[in-house]
Motif scaffolding. Structure first.
Motif, mmCIF file in Angstrom:
data_model
loop_
_atom_site.group_PDB
_atom_site.id
_atom_site.type_symbol
_atom_site.label_atom_id
_atom_site.label_comp_id
_atom_site.label_asym_id
_atom_site.label_seq_id
_atom_site.Cartn_x
_atom_site.Cartn_y
_atom_site.Cartn_z
ATOM 1 N N ASN A 251 3.371 1.345 1.364
ATOM 2 C CA ASN A 251 2.763 1.692 0.084
ATOM 3 C C ASN A 251 2.357 0.427 -0.681
ATOM 4 O O ASN A 251 1.280 0.385 -1.294
ATOM 5 C CB ASN A 251 3.739 2.525 -0.751
ATOM 6 C CG ASN A 251 3.115 3.044 -2.030
ATOM 7 O OD1 ASN A 251 2.072 3.688 -2.014
ATOM 8 N ND2 ASN A 251 3.753 2.765 -3.159
ATOM 9 N N ASP A 252 3.207 -0.597 -0.629
ATOM 10 C CA ASP A 252 2.892 -1.862 -1.300
ATOM 11 C C ASP A 252 1.615 -2.479 -0.739
ATOM 12 O O ASP A 252 0.773 -2.999 -1.492
ATOM 13 C CB ASP A 252 4.048 -2.857 -1.130
ATOM 14 C CG ASP A 252 5.269 -2.493 -1.959
ATOM 15 O OD1 ASP A 252 5.186 -1.525 -2.740
ATOM 16 O OD2 ASP A 252 6.296 -3.170 -1.814
ATOM 17 N N VAL A 253 1.471 -2.434 0.578
ATOM 18 C CA VAL A 253 0.280 -2.996 1.216
ATOM 19 C C VAL A 253 -0.970 -2.233 0.782
ATOM 20 O O VAL A 253 -2.014 -2.830 0.467
ATOM 21 C CB VAL A 253 0.426 -2.968 2.750
ATOM 22 C CG1 VAL A 253 -0.887 -3.389 3.416
ATOM 23 C CG2 VAL A 253 1.545 -3.894 3.198
ATOM 24 N N GLN A 254 -0.878 -0.915 0.741
ATOM 25 C CA GLN A 254 -2.020 -0.103 0.339
ATOM 26 C C GLN A 254 -2.413 -0.384 -1.108
ATOM 27 O O GLN A 254 -3.607 -0.502 -1.432
ATOM 28 C CB GLN A 254 -1.692 1.384 0.525
ATOM 29 C CG GLN A 254 -1.586 1.804 1.986
ATOM 30 C CD GLN A 254 -1.139 3.249 2.148
ATOM 31 O OE1 GLN A 254 -0.657 3.874 1.181
ATOM 32 N NE2 GLN A 254 -1.295 3.798 3.344
ATOM 33 N N LEU A 255 -1.418 -0.496 -1.974
ATOM 34 C CA LEU A 255 -1.706 -0.795 -3.379
ATOM 35 C C LEU A 255 -2.345 -2.166 -3.531
ATOM 36 O O LEU A 255 -3.257 -2.361 -4.354
ATOM 37 C CB LEU A 255 -0.408 -0.730 -4.202
ATOM 38 C CG LEU A 255 0.237 0.650 -4.387
ATOM 39 C CD1 LEU A 255 1.584 0.514 -5.082
ATOM 40 C CD2 LEU A 255 -0.687 1.563 -5.189
ATOM 41 N N TYR A 256 -1.885 -3.106 -2.742
ATOM 42 C CA TYR A 256 -2.428 -4.470 -2.814
ATOM 43 C C TYR A 256 -3.875 -4.487 -2.336
ATOM 44 O O TYR A 256 -4.741 -5.097 -2.970
ATOM 45 C CB TYR A 256 -1.578 -5.417 -1.978
ATOM 46 C CG TYR A 256 -1.986 -6.872 -2.124
ATOM 47 C CD1 TYR A 256 -1.490 -7.640 -3.164
ATOM 48 C CD2 TYR A 256 -2.877 -7.459 -1.232
ATOM 49 C CE1 TYR A 256 -1.857 -8.972 -3.322
ATOM 50 C CE2 TYR A 256 -3.259 -8.788 -1.363
ATOM 51 C CZ TYR A 256 -2.745 -9.542 -2.406
ATOM 52 O OH TYR A 256 -3.134 -10.855 -2.555
ATOM 53 N N GLN A 257 -4.120 -3.843 -1.194
ATOM 54 C CA GLN A 257 -5.477 -3.829 -0.639
ATOM 55 C C GLN A 257 -6.457 -3.133 -1.579
ATOM 56 O O GLN A 257 -7.625 -3.537 -1.677
ATOM 57 C CB GLN A 257 -5.477 -3.136 0.723
ATOM 58 C CG GLN A 257 -4.782 -3.937 1.821
ATOM 59 C CD GLN A 257 -4.732 -3.197 3.140
ATOM 60 O OE1 GLN A 257 -4.715 -1.963 3.181
ATOM 61 N NE2 GLN A 257 -4.705 -3.941 4.237
ATOM 62 N N ALA A 258 -5.969 -2.108 -2.270
ATOM 63 C CA ALA A 258 -6.836 -1.381 -3.195
ATOM 64 C C ALA A 258 -6.995 -2.113 -4.525
ATOM 65 O O ALA A 258 -7.844 -1.724 -5.349
ATOM 66 C CB ALA A 258 -6.277 0.018 -3.439
ATOM 67 N N VAL A 260 -4.894 -2.114 -6.881
ATOM 68 C CA VAL A 260 -4.303 -1.294 -7.943
ATOM 69 C C VAL A 260 -3.084 -1.968 -8.553
ATOM 70 O O VAL A 260 -2.928 -2.013 -9.781
ATOM 71 C CB VAL A 260 -3.916 0.101 -7.392
ATOM 72 C CG1 VAL A 260 -3.211 0.914 -8.476
ATOM 73 C CG2 VAL A 260 -5.147 0.825 -6.888
ATOM 74 N N ASN A 261 -2.200 -2.496 -7.673
ATOM 75 C CA ASN A 261 -0.955 -3.103 -8.160
ATOM 76 C C ASN A 261 -0.532 -4.221 -7.206
ATOM 77 O O ASN A 261 -0.201 -3.967 -6.053
ATOM 78 C CB ASN A 261 0.139 -2.044 -8.259
ATOM 79 C CG ASN A 261 1.424 -2.587 -8.869
ATOM 80 O OD1 ASN A 261 1.454 -3.731 -9.350
ATOM 81 N ND2 ASN A 261 2.472 -1.789 -8.869
ATOM 82 N N LYS A 262 -0.552 -5.420 -7.693
ATOM 83 C CA LYS A 262 -0.109 -6.565 -6.895
ATOM 84 C C LYS A 262 1.333 -6.955 -7.216
ATOM 85 O O LYS A 262 1.911 -7.792 -6.529
ATOM 86 C CB LYS A 262 -1.034 -7.768 -7.132
ATOM 87 C CG LYS A 262 -2.469 -7.529 -6.682
ATOM 88 C CD LYS A 262 -3.332 -8.752 -6.920
ATOM 89 C CE LYS A 262 -4.764 -8.506 -6.444
ATOM 90 N NZ LYS A 262 -5.628 -9.690 -6.671
ATOM 91 N N ASN A 263 1.887 -6.365 -8.250
ATOM 92 C CA ASN A 263 3.243 -6.694 -8.686
ATOM 93 C C ASN A 263 4.275 -5.802 -7.979
ATOM 94 O O ASN A 263 5.028 -5.058 -8.603
ATOM 95 C CB ASN A 263 3.353 -6.534 -10.201
ATOM 96 C CG ASN A 263 4.667 -7.069 -10.739
ATOM 97 O OD1 ASN A 263 5.355 -7.851 -10.067
ATOM 98 N ND2 ASN A 263 5.037 -6.647 -11.937
#
Length: 413
Positions: A251-258, A260-263
């Protein structure tokens, strides 16, 4: 008589290093402090001579010296802060211990007892923290990542101990060692430290391959299939927390790639690696130094290259990228030397004694230390922590001395 007493105390403290490493706060320091003080006394009473060392002993000696001196040099370039000398100095302080263990009467089997007891103690503590204290991640007195990674190391060494006892047909001890293996891995799973889990299939395959002639095809396949089934069960049971940690990473990887959330845990690592890469490009040979990295990160944050949340982190959460950013190509070279040359020495002994498990087992356990650390280093800077430095330098010396004593005993028969 003196040699026998020193030998008993030296190997006792060596085993104690593993036994207390995670079970009590800073437990790794109890055994290492005891054996270091004993080694200073041994230098005067036992009079180990340089001429008594083999060529391989000297290689290990100079590898540790060169790494420590290189780190002292980088400390000088960074402004000569005294605290920067602390952890590298352990690679020097362990050298009298090597002389002591090589000279003392070998009781190398005690190392197995220490590793198994240490793994079981770590799991008991992890279980207590998760089930009784209700912590999300087991950690003991360490950071959860360091706790989990050290647990993996203890567990895998316990697996080698099980193979050793299987070769000796000491099946009760073999079962206890297998319990130690499961305990060490269990402690890591309860810590939720994902980085160490990568080592399990890779190093597990290495161990099974090296043991294929000892175990035979049926046991190798049986062991491999059993490990896969157990792992699948652990992942599928939500209460272990493993499934959640794995899904969290995806989920963290998906958020980063999008964008949306890098934190997030993974996202911040990506940001730290990005910042470290910029530092390396700025000073590729010697790096920007620990005390110069803050200014670079501030500039990158102002430019919007990385998120502000990376600022509090003192390292890049990757041993190799961190070395490149702070110490450049020269620093990375010395890091790889302190990993690869000790591992090469142990692998050499494994090739020299492919079917002699009285020797090979200790060489295999010694090789596991740099192997594990190179895996751990993909997501953590192990040498930035006291336990990381101590549980690298001292175990390598312990198992090297164990190999040398096992060789002597075989030749004496």
């Amino acid at each position: 008589m003196l040699n026998s007493v020193f030998g008993a105390l030296a190997w006792f403290f060596a085993a104690l290093t593993f036994t207390l490493s995670l079970a009590v706060p800073s437990g790794y320091g109890v055994g290492t402090t005891g054996i270091f003080l004993l080694s200073l006394l041994g230098l005067f009473l036992m009079k180990t001579r340089w001429s008594e060392l083999t060529q391989d002993d000297r290689v290990l000696f100079w590898v540790f010296v060169s790494f420590a001196v290189s780190m002292f040099g980088f400390a000088y370039l960074g402004g000569w802060h005294i605290r920067d000398l602390d952890r590298p100095s352990r690679f020097i302080l362990v050298l009298p211990v090597m002389f002591l263990l090589l000279k003392s009467v070998g009781r190398e089997q005690w190392l197995w007892f220490g590793c198994v007891a240490g793994a079981v103690g770590a799991f008991a503590l992890a279980l207590y923290e998760r089930q009784v204290l209700g912590l999300d991640r087991a950690q003991g007195s360490e950071h959860p990542i360091m706790f989990g990674n050290t647990g993996v190391l203890l567990g895998l060494i316990s697996l080698v101990a099980a193979m050793y006892y299987f070769a000796k047909q000491r099946y009760i001890w073999m079962v206890l060692a297998l319990i130690g293996c499961l305990s060490g891995i269990g402690a890591s799973l309860l810590s939720g430290s994902r980085g160490g889990w990568v080592a399990l299939p890779l190093i597990g395959f290495f161990l099974l391959w090296q043991s294929r002639f000892l175990l035979g095809k049926k046991l190798v396949w049986g062991g491999g299939i059993t490990a896969i089934v157990v792992l699948a069960c652990v992942v599928s049971i939500p209460q272990t927390g493993v499934q959640g940690r794995i899904m969290e990473a995806f989920n963290d990887v998906q958020l980063y790639q999008a964008g949306v959330n890098k934190n997030t845990s993974v996202g911040l690592r990506f940001e730290m690696w990005k910042a470290a890469w910029y530092m390396f490009q700025q000073e590729p040979m010697l790096g920007v130094g620990e005390y110069g990295s803050g200014a670079v990160k501030e500039r990158l944050i102002e430019q919007g290259v990385v998120v502000p949340e990376v600022m509090p982190f003192s390292h890049a959460h990757n041993e190799f990228i961190n070395a490149l950013s702070l110490r450049g190509l020269v620093g990375l070279l010395f890091l790889m030397v302190v990993y690869l040359l000790p591992m090469r020495l142990f692998l050499k002994k494994m090739r020299q004694y492919p079917d002699n498990w009285s020797i090979k087992a200790y060489a295999m356990a010694g090789a596991l230390v740099p192997m594990c650390y190179m895996d751990f280093g993909l997501s953590q800077v192990m040498f930035a922590h006291n336990i990381g430095v101590m549980m690298y330098a001292f175990p390598i010396v312990y198992f090297w001395a164990a190999v040398r004593w096992a060789e002597r005993k075989e030749l004496a028969q």
